[in-house]
Design a protein around this motif. Structure first.
Motif, PDB file in Angstrom:
ATOM      1  N   LYS A  95      34.048 -23.634   2.488  1.00 58.13           N
ATOM      2  CA  LYS A  95      32.862 -22.805   2.741  1.00 58.13           C
ATOM      3  C   LYS A  95      32.943 -21.496   1.951  1.00 58.13           C
ATOM      4  CE  LYS A  95      34.619 -20.575   6.936  1.00 58.13           C
ATOM      5  NZ  LYS A  95      34.369 -20.292   8.357  1.00 58.13           N
ATOM      6  N   ASP A  96      31.774 -20.855   1.786  1.00 59.96           N
ATOM      7  CA  ASP A  96      31.708 -19.600   1.037  1.00 59.96           C
ATOM      8  C   ASP A  96      31.302 -18.456   1.941  1.00 59.96           C
ATOM      9  OD1 ASP A  96      28.473 -18.985   0.110  1.00 59.96           O
ATOM     10  OD2 ASP A  96      28.964 -20.978   0.862  1.00 59.96           O
ATOM     11  N   THR A  97      31.775 -17.247   1.603  1.00 65.87           N
ATOM     12  CA  THR A  97      31.429 -16.032   2.350  1.00 65.87           C
ATOM     13  C   THR A  97      31.225 -14.894   1.360  1.00 65.87           C
ATOM     14  OG1 THR A  97      33.796 -15.610   2.588  1.00 65.87           O
ATOM     15  CG2 THR A  97      32.686 -16.594   4.473  1.00 65.87           C
ATOM     16  N   GLN A  98      30.441 -13.913   1.741  1.00 63.45           N
ATOM     17  CA  GLN A  98      30.267 -12.735   0.890  1.00 63.45           C
ATOM     18  C   GLN A  98      31.477 -11.818   1.061  1.00 63.45           C
ATOM     19  OE1 GLN A  98      26.501 -10.662   1.026  1.00 63.45           O
ATOM     20  NE2 GLN A  98      27.328  -8.865  -0.014  1.00 63.45           N
ATOM     21  N   VAL A  99      32.048 -11.375  -0.070  1.00 63.69           N
ATOM     22  CA  VAL A  99      33.246 -10.533  -0.015  1.00 63.69           C
ATOM     23  C   VAL A  99      33.088  -9.229  -0.800  1.00 63.69           C
ATOM     24  CG1 VAL A  99      34.869 -12.431   0.374  1.00 63.69           C
ATOM     25  CG2 VAL A  99      34.247 -11.794  -1.982  1.00 63.69           C
ATOM     26  N   ALA A 100      31.968  -9.079  -1.528  1.00 64.88           N
ATOM     27  CA  ALA A 100      31.779  -7.871  -2.338  1.00 64.88           C
ATOM     28  C   ALA A 100      30.298  -7.557  -2.457  1.00 64.88           C
ATOM     29  CB  ALA A 100      32.385  -8.051  -3.726  1.00 64.88           C
ATOM     30  N   ALA A 101      29.986  -6.263  -2.697  1.00 65.74           N
ATOM     31  CA  ALA A 101      28.590  -5.840  -2.852  1.00 65.74           C
ATOM     32  C   ALA A 101      28.509  -4.673  -3.826  1.00 65.74           C
ATOM     33  CB  ALA A 101      28.008  -5.424  -1.505  1.00 65.74           C
ATOM     34  N   HIS A 102      27.437  -4.654  -4.610  1.00 63.94           N
ATOM     35  CA  HIS A 102      27.163  -3.559  -5.546  1.00 63.94           C
ATOM     36  C   HIS A 102      25.711  -3.138  -5.392  1.00 63.94           C
ATOM     37  CE1 HIS A 102      30.675  -3.044  -8.328  1.00 63.94           C
ATOM     38  NE2 HIS A 102      31.010  -4.234  -7.843  1.00 63.94           N
ATOM     39  N   ASP A 103      25.335  -2.075  -6.100  1.00 67.07           N
ATOM     40  CA  ASP A 103      23.952  -1.588  -6.063  1.00 67.07           C
ATOM     41  C   ASP A 103      23.075  -2.229  -7.135  1.00 67.07           C
ATOM     42  OD1 ASP A 103      24.591   0.111  -3.960  1.00 67.07           O
ATOM     43  OD2 ASP A 103      25.172   1.741  -5.309  1.00 67.07           O
ATOM     44  N   ALA A 104      23.656  -3.083  -7.944  1.00 71.60           N
ATOM     45  CA  ALA A 104      22.939  -3.794  -9.016  1.00 71.60           C
ATOM     46  C   ALA A 104      23.663  -5.128  -9.219  1.00 71.60           C
ATOM     47  CB  ALA A 104      22.940  -2.948 -10.296  1.00 71.60           C
ATOM     48  N   PRO A 105      23.114  -6.043 -10.049  1.00 72.85           N
ATOM     49  CA  PRO A 105      23.767  -7.337 -10.267  1.00 72.85           C
ATOM     50  C   PRO A 105      25.250  -7.222 -10.642  1.00 72.85           C
ATOM     51  CG  PRO A 105      21.576  -7.393 -11.202  1.00 72.85           C
ATOM     52  CD  PRO A 105      21.785  -5.990 -10.720  1.00 72.85           C
ATOM     53  N   ILE A 106      26.038  -8.167 -10.115  1.00 70.49           N
ATOM     54  CA  ILE A 106      27.458  -8.273 -10.474  1.00 70.49           C
ATOM     55  C   ILE A 106      27.562  -9.184 -11.691  1.00 70.49           C
ATOM     56  CG2 ILE A 106      29.737  -9.078  -9.734  1.00 70.49           C
ATOM     57  CD1 ILE A 106      28.979  -8.297  -6.874  1.00 70.49           C
ATOM     58  N   GLN A 139      36.373  -5.219   4.372  1.00 70.70           N
ATOM     59  CA  GLN A 139      34.993  -5.321   3.889  1.00 70.70           C
ATOM     60  C   GLN A 139      34.631  -4.229   2.878  1.00 70.70           C
ATOM     61  OE1 GLN A 139      32.691  -5.548   7.578  1.00 70.70           O
ATOM     62  NE2 GLN A 139      32.449  -7.742   7.223  1.00 70.70           N
ATOM     63  N   ALA A 140      35.324  -3.120   2.931  1.00 71.97           N
ATOM     64  CA  ALA A 140      35.023  -2.015   2.007  1.00 71.97           C
ATOM     65  C   ALA A 140      35.931  -2.117   0.784  1.00 71.97           C
ATOM     66  CB  ALA A 140      35.237  -0.676   2.703  1.00 71.97           C
ATOM     67  N   PRO A 141      35.453  -1.662  -0.397  1.00 67.64           N
ATOM     68  CA  PRO A 141      36.315  -1.688  -1.578  1.00 67.64           C
ATOM     69  C   PRO A 141      37.514  -0.765  -1.406  1.00 67.64           C
ATOM     70  CG  PRO A 141      34.292  -0.460  -2.020  1.00 67.64           C
ATOM     71  CD  PRO A 141      34.119  -1.101  -0.683  1.00 67.64           C
ATOM     72  N   ILE A 142      38.649  -1.165  -1.956  1.00 63.53           N
ATOM     73  CA  ILE A 142      39.848  -0.317  -1.859  1.00 63.53           C
ATOM     74  C   ILE A 142      39.928   0.643  -3.047  1.00 63.53           C
ATOM     75  CG2 ILE A 142      41.180  -1.913  -0.446  1.00 63.53           C
ATOM     76  CD1 ILE A 142      42.573  -2.838  -3.049  1.00 63.53           C
ATOM     77  N   GLY A 143      39.022   0.479  -4.005  1.00 64.24           N
ATOM     78  CA  GLY A 143      38.973   1.386  -5.149  1.00 64.24           C
ATOM     79  C   GLY A 143      37.684   1.207  -5.918  1.00 64.24           C
ATOM     80  N   THR A 144      37.141   2.288  -6.452  1.00 67.62           N
ATOM     81  CA  THR A 144      35.922   2.247  -7.270  1.00 67.62           C
ATOM     82  C   THR A 144      36.129   3.118  -8.497  1.00 67.62           C
ATOM     83  OG1 THR A 144      34.524   1.954  -5.311  1.00 67.62           O
ATOM     84  CG2 THR A 144      33.425   2.687  -7.316  1.00 67.62           C
ATOM     85  N   VAL A 145      35.748   2.599  -9.659  1.00 71.97           N
ATOM     86  CA  VAL A 145      35.840   3.364 -10.902  1.00 71.97           C
ATOM     87  C   VAL A 145      34.453   3.447 -11.520  1.00 71.97           C
ATOM     88  CG1 VAL A 145      36.893   3.544 -13.192  1.00 71.97           C
ATOM     89  CG2 VAL A 145      38.198   2.535 -11.302  1.00 71.97           C
TER      90      VAL A 145
END
Length: 334
Positions: A95-106, A139-145
């Motif tokens: 099965k699949d689950t959502q694991v990441a999200a951005h404000d625009a296409p990935i 659920q939250a990113p552990i780092g953002t650049v």
């Protein structure tokens, strides 16, 4: 081992997507091939020793799926899409689950090793001008650049991560210090970056651009003119986007594929062409080798390089499997 005689044609995959493939990815552990597609789907096939394929799984995004990549142990596949979501498919659970999200296409996804973590870390690159690192247990990113521009291409081989953005920027990361940009450079090519792939030796990368050129770039250019670029998918005054660059895992030769429907293997160290394959006469959108380097998967379909007026709805959109001969990929040094 894929046993196809030299006279036989490349084998078409069973039940291909209904629209153009955005990215192909072979499992690093078994002959499982994944494909993300503009029909919103992500599909997985098992490739048999005789070259035939069996559909194993399929799941969907809520918009075109733009990328896919396997975990190192081959148990998980991750994908990103225009729905701004990163989805993880667990092969064992089915099965699949959502694991990441951005404000625009990935646009790009890769699994990477992270210092001090037993869990694989996911990197997602987006048109929102960021890359994010995700520990799948939270659920939250552990780092953002923050990037200088939109992410267009990305590849990683520990400890090297390279990200190519709009405005011809290329950012290099040392994954031992993943949230700090190690080096920022401008692409050696004159036009927009289309594809990127790390050297197996981890000391540089190859990149392809929309004007049919390829750049061979070393991180530490100690010798004069060690880095170079050349014409790959050009014909007189016509140039075609280099949609895909990837290295053979055994011999280290570089495969490039373009909108001209051509695939070519190169010996980057000898600066020579190894093999030009018969033209597919349709744009090739993605390529990848399996873990032993003896199967080459490539997808064909319209790539929008000529805009809406160049779209031909009757043009084939599918995936082919090619049985690789050693002479097609063996470099002088190997």
């Amino acid at each position: 081992m894929m046993n196809i005689s030299a006279e036989e044609k490349d084998i078409e995959i069973s039940q291909p997507p209904s629209d153009t493939v955005s990215e192909l990815s072979f499992s690093p552990q078994a002959d499982y091939l994944a494909a993300s597609s503009w029909d919103n789907s992500v599909r997985i096939w098992e490739v048999q020793s005789n070259g035939t394929s069996i559909g194993k799984a399929m799941y969907s995004h809520q918009g075109p799926a733009l990328c896919c990549s396997w975990s190192t142990d081959g148990t998980k596949l991750v994908s990103g899409g225009t729905d701004k979501a990163g989805r993880l498919f667990d092969l064992n659970a089915g099965k699949d689950t959502q694991v990441a999200a951005h404000d625009a296409p990935i646009r790009c996804v890769r699994f990477v090793e992270a210092p001090g973590s037993a869990s694989p870390i996911l990197v997602t690159g987006s048109w929102d001008k960021t890359i994010k690192y995700w520990d799948l247990r939270s659920q939250a990113p552990i780092g953002t650049v923050t990037l200088p521009e939109r992410c267009y291409a990305m590849d990683a081989i520990h400890p090297l991560l390279v990200v190519a953005t709009a405005d011809k920027k290329v950012l290099v990361f040392d994954l031992n210090n993943p949230t700090t940009i190690f080096k920022t450079m401008t692409s050696p090519l004159k036009h927009q970056t289309r594809s990127i792939s790390c050297f197996r030796t981890k000391d540089g990368f190859a990149l392809g651009s929309i004007e049919g050129r390829v750049g061979i770039q070393y991180l530490q250019d100690t010798e004069p003119k060690k880095s170079f670029s050349y014409k790959a998918h050009r014909e007189k005054e016509n140039f075609f986007p280099t949609n895909s660059v990837c290295f053979n895992p055994v011999f280290g030769s570089l495969l490039t594929a373009g909108s001209d429907g051509n695939m070519i293997t190169w010996d980057k160290d000898a600066k020579s062409r190894l093999k030009s394959f018969p033209s597919a006469n349709i744009p090739i959108t993605s390529t990848c080798f399996n873990k032993t380097g003896n199967i080459l998967a490539y997808s064909v379909g319209y790539d929008w390089s000529k805009g809406l007026q160049g779209s031909n709805q009757t043009e084939k959109r599918t995936i082919f499997l090619h049985s690789v001969k050693e002479a097609e990929v063996k470099t002088k040094s190997s």
